[in-house]
Design a protein around this motif. Structure first.
Motif, PDB file in Angstrom:
ATOM      1  N   UNK A 765      82.903  36.122  33.449  1.00  0.00           N
ATOM      2  CA  UNK A 765      83.156  34.797  34.391  1.00  0.00           C
ATOM      3  C   UNK A 765      81.787  34.125  34.617  1.00  0.00           C
ATOM      4  N   UNK A 766      80.727  34.773  34.916  1.00  0.00           N
ATOM      5  CA  UNK A 766      79.521  34.495  35.117  1.00  0.00           C
ATOM      6  C   UNK A 766      78.969  33.556  34.088  1.00  0.00           C
ATOM      7  N   UNK A 769      80.544  29.896  34.662  1.00  0.00           N
ATOM      8  CA  UNK A 769      79.911  29.351  35.747  1.00  0.00           C
ATOM      9  C   UNK A 769      78.367  29.088  35.585  1.00  0.00           C
ATOM     10  N   UNK A 770      77.773  29.665  34.693  1.00  0.00           N
ATOM     11  CA  UNK A 770      76.201  29.550  34.749  1.00  0.00           C
ATOM     12  C   UNK A 770      75.951  28.246  33.893  1.00  0.00           C
ATOM     13  N   UNK A 771      76.770  27.745  33.233  1.00  0.00           N
ATOM     14  CA  UNK A 771      76.540  26.235  32.458  1.00  0.00           C
ATOM     15  C   UNK A 771      76.072  25.225  33.389  1.00  0.00           C
ATOM     16  N   UNK A 772      75.299  24.637  33.098  1.00  0.00           N
ATOM     17  CA  UNK A 772      74.846  23.462  33.804  1.00  0.00           C
ATOM     18  C   UNK A 772      75.872  22.173  33.584  1.00  0.00           C
ATOM     19  N   UNK A 773      76.269  21.347  34.492  1.00  0.00           N
ATOM     20  CA  UNK A 773      76.962  20.056  34.184  1.00  0.00           C
ATOM     21  C   UNK A 773      78.479  20.364  33.886  1.00  0.00           C
ATOM     22  N   UNK A 776      79.966  23.414  31.931  1.00  0.00           N
ATOM     23  CA  UNK A 776      80.533  24.709  32.550  1.00  0.00           C
ATOM     24  C   UNK A 776      81.841  24.734  32.890  1.00  0.00           C
ATOM     25  N   UNK A 780      84.119  27.590  31.498  1.00  0.00           N
ATOM     26  CA  UNK A 780      84.751  28.334  32.212  1.00  0.00           C
ATOM     27  C   UNK A 780      86.433  28.282  32.036  1.00  0.00           C
TER      28      UNK A 780
ATOM     29  N   UNK B  41      75.559  32.937  41.076  1.00  0.00           N
ATOM     30  CA  UNK B  41      76.327  32.507  39.929  1.00  0.00           C
ATOM     31  C   UNK B  41      76.225  31.155  39.522  1.00  0.00           C
ATOM     32  N   UNK B  43      74.254  27.684  38.132  1.00  0.00           N
ATOM     33  CA  UNK B  43      73.165  27.759  36.886  1.00  0.00           C
ATOM     34  C   UNK B  43      71.996  26.885  37.524  1.00  0.00           C
ATOM     35  N   UNK B  61      78.306  20.323  42.175  1.00  0.00           N
ATOM     36  CA  UNK B  61      79.024  20.303  40.572  1.00  0.00           C
ATOM     37  C   UNK B  61      79.445  21.542  40.298  1.00  0.00           C
ATOM     38  N   UNK B  65      83.578  21.749  38.956  1.00  0.00           N
ATOM     39  CA  UNK B  65      83.840  22.417  37.559  1.00  0.00           C
ATOM     40  C   UNK B  65      84.933  23.242  37.895  1.00  0.00           C
TER      41      UNK B  65
END
Lengths: 840, 95
Positions: A765-766, A769-773, A776, A780, B41, B43, B61, B65
């Motif tokens: 799952x990380x 969640x770890x993608x910017x903008x 993500x 996800x 968690x 980014x 953000x 998401x």
């Protein structure tokens, strides 16, 4: 005593049934399902028994019914299950049933043979039709070629076809055969023809587009029409042989087009006629089967019940006068009234004037174990029974298992999120119980889950509880009540300066010592670097506490056994030393665990002595010099006392019981001990049961396996008893230590589960969640199903199974070994209900 | 409406969607209130941590998401639900 704590009180009873009423009585008892009959003529083989003919007739009926059922299923007609449960029909109705089945079976067989013959005929005609149609095109083609090609070329081609010998001869008479062959056989057939006839035959083939039905198997087969041209009789016979070998069917095919046309017309009319006849047969067959399908379930039940009744009657003894049948059976004492009532009903049904008699008998044989369970308790009883069926009237661990099993499972499976999913699954199965009960009975895995639905529900519910204690929710903590730790007073400079900050619980601005987190673990630990160290200490201690509690409870249950079986010697010489031994060593350990939790707070925790070292030193009689290293004053003396007490318990366990046995033997009195109540396996002791008030002389000799119990009273062997006792003592003392260690699996598995779920979160799952903008969100969305599926597959199913197995082991070995013998045999009543379930 | 998924796939999709809606919805809330536990968690790079506003923006953000994901699963769930209905209706017609 209708409780689950001990098994039902059973009695052996003798039944005297009038021959004419026996059938009806057994039928009633079968509906009741509370009586287990004993085989009274075990040495008579199955073919020499009284009702062997009737059983055979029933077998025959069942065979016919199975045949009908198969036909019905093949025809795709649904069998209606009305849920109706007819009583076993009276014996005279059996003849009617037999006649009905006989008629149906004959009719079915006749229809089937007729239909098969018709179908074969139909197939042949269809094949012929295809041959005529297809060969037509071959012949036309040939003529066309004949006209188109100049004679020389034609000659050339013939010459090539026929080889050297015919070169230059006059135009030949080519013979041909036409037939039909399976499509998959064609390539080999062709090659074979070519080789066997040295290329001197000419084969043309086309496929039949529509598949044809095989009359015997009913399968759809694809076939090909072929036509073979050849010259001369020798080749003809050779070709025919090959065709035969390949199971090709040959059909006569006229040579001139006019004849062929005529034949085709004839074939078409015959096909049409045959089609109508076939349709009628089909209709008739369908009607017969539909009417049979309506009744077949009821018929099956009736036939099986009759068979079961006669089978049971075969177990009975015939009286000398042939007027009555004698049966022996085990039945629960509490239900004797109902059995009497059923017997009376049976007698009334049969119209017999003489009542059936039920007579209680006394016996030395161990009665079967019978626990009255319901749908909730039966699953837990099954867990216990799969280890060993309780000895008669022994304390049954099942009622305690209902709570402790899901609890110990949950200790290892502590995650509220996973528990929630499991509980919902269990709840759904319980909720839709009635609908699900009838679905998918044959699916083994499903049956296991469905059978354990209440266990799953409880395991889920308990896991939610332990999940909140560990504060784990899909490996994340919930801060419901507000953490007791605060970072508010730590300066920003410190935060910027250090990667890690130590939170000192002694500083009141950081930790509020008088108001700890009210329920479960403080969520701040989830972020702490030393989370695992902290949790390990807590979980290990908790495992030992739970283990010692459960084991001492098990020992206490053994007292209940000794009291019930009137064995005061064992309660003094076994129960008390055992309990003392456990409590002196591990009970003391639990006590100092609690003491250390209470007595040491954060300010002085640095000087608290290690429990493990304390325990080890206790046995080595090594004590620290300084007073600060003691947990409490007077520790030294008390610990020495405990060790000596524990050691003193060992000879008590070893010698007191054999001593009393020896003294009792010497004084000539027969000891009444638990061991003398014989517990035997069903088969071996079948014929040792004897009516107590029967004459000694009439007593049949007991089988060799059964003697040990009797002999023990006659030849008293003190050595054997001592060895037996020594083994048990050593087993118990070593068991105490290894079992306590074994409870540490509670800690190990819960640690593994927590770590695995954390890994799953950070690995799956990380990522999302770890993608910017907004990327993500997309990732996800894609990753979440993987997270869900892996959570179910690995954490719920796999981890759940492993926790289940470990909980099972803790119950079977660590808990039950303290009090449970499990040497009984199951009460298997004669019941129609169970019979029908077996067949489904 | 066409039947695209079989009965098992549609049930599976439906259950995962419900799970996704609840879990992602809640996770969004937790991101919005800037739960410190979720710090690892989000980014954010080391540079982002220099400025508080940046971290706050990233938290926000992340919350959005999560809700977007939850929203997607609302649609997936509805779709699966209708597929389930179609499948059960088909079964009804057959038997």
């Amino acid at each position: 005593m209708g409780s689950l704590f001990r098994s039902e009180e059973m009695t052996l009873a003798q039944l005297f049934l009038q021959s004419e009423a026996a059938y009806a009585c057994v039928s009633e008892l079968g509906e009741l399902g509370l009586v287990q009959f004993r085989d009274l003529n075990p040495d008579v083989n199955a073919f020499q028994r009284k009702f062997v003919n009737e059983v055979r007739r029933c077998d025959e009926m069942e065979r016919k019914l199975r045949f009908l059922e198969k036909e019905i299923r093949k025809a795709g007609i649904p069998i209606v299950d009305t849920g109706e449960n007819p009583d076993a029909p009276p014996p005279r109705e059996m003849i009617d049933l037999e006649a009905t089945f006989e008629k149906l079976e004959n009719e079915m067989k006749e229809v089937n043979t007729n239909q098969e013959a018709l179908k074969r005929n139909f197939l042949e005609l269809t094949e012929l039709k295809h041959i005529l149609r297809k060969t037509q095109s071959f012949f036309e083609e040939a003529e066309f070629h004949h006209q188109m090609q100049d004679p020389a070329l034609a000659e050339e081609s013939h010459a090539l076809l026929l080889g050297d010998e015919e070169r230059g001869g006059q135009p030949m008479r080519l013979g041909f055969v036409a037939g039909v062959i399976n499509r998959e056989r064609l390539p080999t057939f062709e090659r074979m023809l070519w080789r066997a006839c040295r290329g001197n035959v000419f084969l043309r083939q086309t496929e039949i587009e529509t598949p044809l039905e095989d009359p015997v198997t009913g399968d759809q087969v694809h076939k090909c029409v072929f036509i073979i041209f050849f010259q001369g009789d020798q080749l003809k016979s050779r070709v025919k042989k090959i065709c035969e070998g390949f199971r090709a069917t040959l059909y006569p095919c006229p040579e001139t087009p006019a004849e062929r046309r005529e034949m085709a017309i004839g074939v078409m009319t015959r096909i049409e006629d045959l089609q109508t006849v076939l349709n009628q047969t089909q209709d008739h067959r369908h009607r017969v089967l539909v009417s049979a399908a309506k009744n077949i379930r009821v018929w099956f039940i009736k036939a099986r019940k009759i068979k079961a009744i006669y089978h049971t009657l075969n177990l009975f003894n015939l009286d000398v006068t042939q007027k009555c049948l004698i049966a022996e059976c085990w039945c629960p004492v509490a239900d004797l009234e109902r059995i009497q009532l059923a017997l009376r009903r049976g007698t009334e049904h049969s119209g017999s004037s003489v009542p059936s008699i039920l007579n209680r008998m006394t016996t030395k044989q161990a009665p079967p174990t019978y626990h009255k369970t319901n749908k909730f308790t039966s699953a837990f009883q099954a867990i216990v029974d799969s280890y060993g069926v309780a000895s008669y009237c022994e304390v049954n661990p099942a009622p305690f298992t209902i709570i402790t099993f899901p609890f110990l499972f949950a200790v290892m499976f502590g995650d509220a999120g996973h528990g929630l999913i499991m509980a919902l699954f269990g709840l759904w199965m319980v909720w839709r119980e009635k609908q699900l009960m009838n679905q998918r009975k044959d699916d083994g895995t499903w049956a296991i889950f469905f059978g354990g639905r209440y266990i799953i529900l409880l395991m889920g519910a308990f896991s939610i509880y332990t999940g909140f204690i560990y504060n784990d929710f899909f490996s994340k903590s919930l801060n419901i009540f507000g953490s007791s730790w605060s970072m508010a007073n730590i300066s920003d400079e410190d935060i910027e300066k250090y990667d890690m900050i130590e939170l000192d619980p002694n500083v009141t601005s950081i930790y509020k010592p008088r108001s700890p987190y009210p329920f479960g673990l403080d969520p701040i630990w989830n972020m702490a670097e030393n989370k695992i160290t902290f949790l390990n200490s807590f979980k290990m201690k908790m495992s030992v506490i739970l283990g010692v509690l459960q084991m001492s409870f098990g020992i206490c249950l053994s007292l209940s056994n000794y009291r019930f079986f009137k064995d005061p010697v064992s309660s003094v010489s076994v129960f008390i030393p055992q309990l003392l031994f456990l409590l002196c060593i591990f009970g003391y350990m639990v006590a100092i665990i609690f003491y250390k939790w209470i007595a040491y707070d954060a300010s002085i925790s640095y000087k608290a002595p290690s429990l493990l070292i304390t325990m080890i030193n206790m046995f080595l009689f090594k004590f620290p010099e300084s007073q600060d290293d003691y947990l409490y004053s007077g520790q030294k003396g008390f610990q020495i006392f405990l060790v000596l007490l524990a050691v003193a318990c060992v000879p008590c366990m070893l010698f007191i019981k054999p001593y009393f046995a020896w003294r009792a033997h010497k004084s000539g009195k027969r000891t009444v001990r638990f061991g003398t109540v014989q517990m035997q396996v069903n088969g071996a002791a079948e014929d040792t049961a004897v009516i107590m008030d029967q004459d000694e002389g009439e007593m049949p000799p007991p089988p060799p396996e059964g003697v040990s119990g009797h002999k023990e009273e006659e030849e008293f062997d003190i050595g054997e008893l001592l060895i037996y006792q020594a083994i048990h003592t050593i087993e118990f003392c070593l068991g105490c230590i290894s079992h306590t260690a074994s409870y540490l699996r509670l800690w190990a598995l819960s640690l593994a589960h927590a770590q695995l779920s954390e890994v799953l979160w950070s690995m799956v799952l990380h990522i999302g969640l770890g993608f910017q903008g907004w990327v993500g969100a997309v990732v996800t969305t894609l990753v979440f199903p993987a997270f869900a599926v892996l959570t179910i597959a690995i954490l719920l199913v796999m981890e759940g199974l492993s926790a289940f197995l470990h909980a099972l082991r803790l119950h079977w070995v660590e808990f039950q070994s303290k009090f449970y013998k499990g040497e009984g045999h199951q009460f298997v009543p004669f019941s129609f209900e169970a019979l029908m379930e077996d067949h489904n | 409406m066409f039947v695209i998924c079989g009965p098992k796939l549609s049930i599976c999709g439906f259950i995962i969607s419900i799970w996704g809606i609840i879990m992602m919805g809640l996770l969004g809330v937790f991101f919005l209130i800037k739960s410190p536990l979720l710090l690892e968690d989000i980014p954010a790079t080391k540079a982002d941590f220099e400025e508080r506003a940046k971290v706050d923006a990233i938290f926000q953000q992340s919350a959005y998401n999560c809700w977007v994901v939850a929203g997607v699963y609302v649609f997936v769930g509805l779709f699966s639900y209708f597929q389930m209905r179609m499948n059960s209706r088909q079964q009804y017609v057959v038997t």
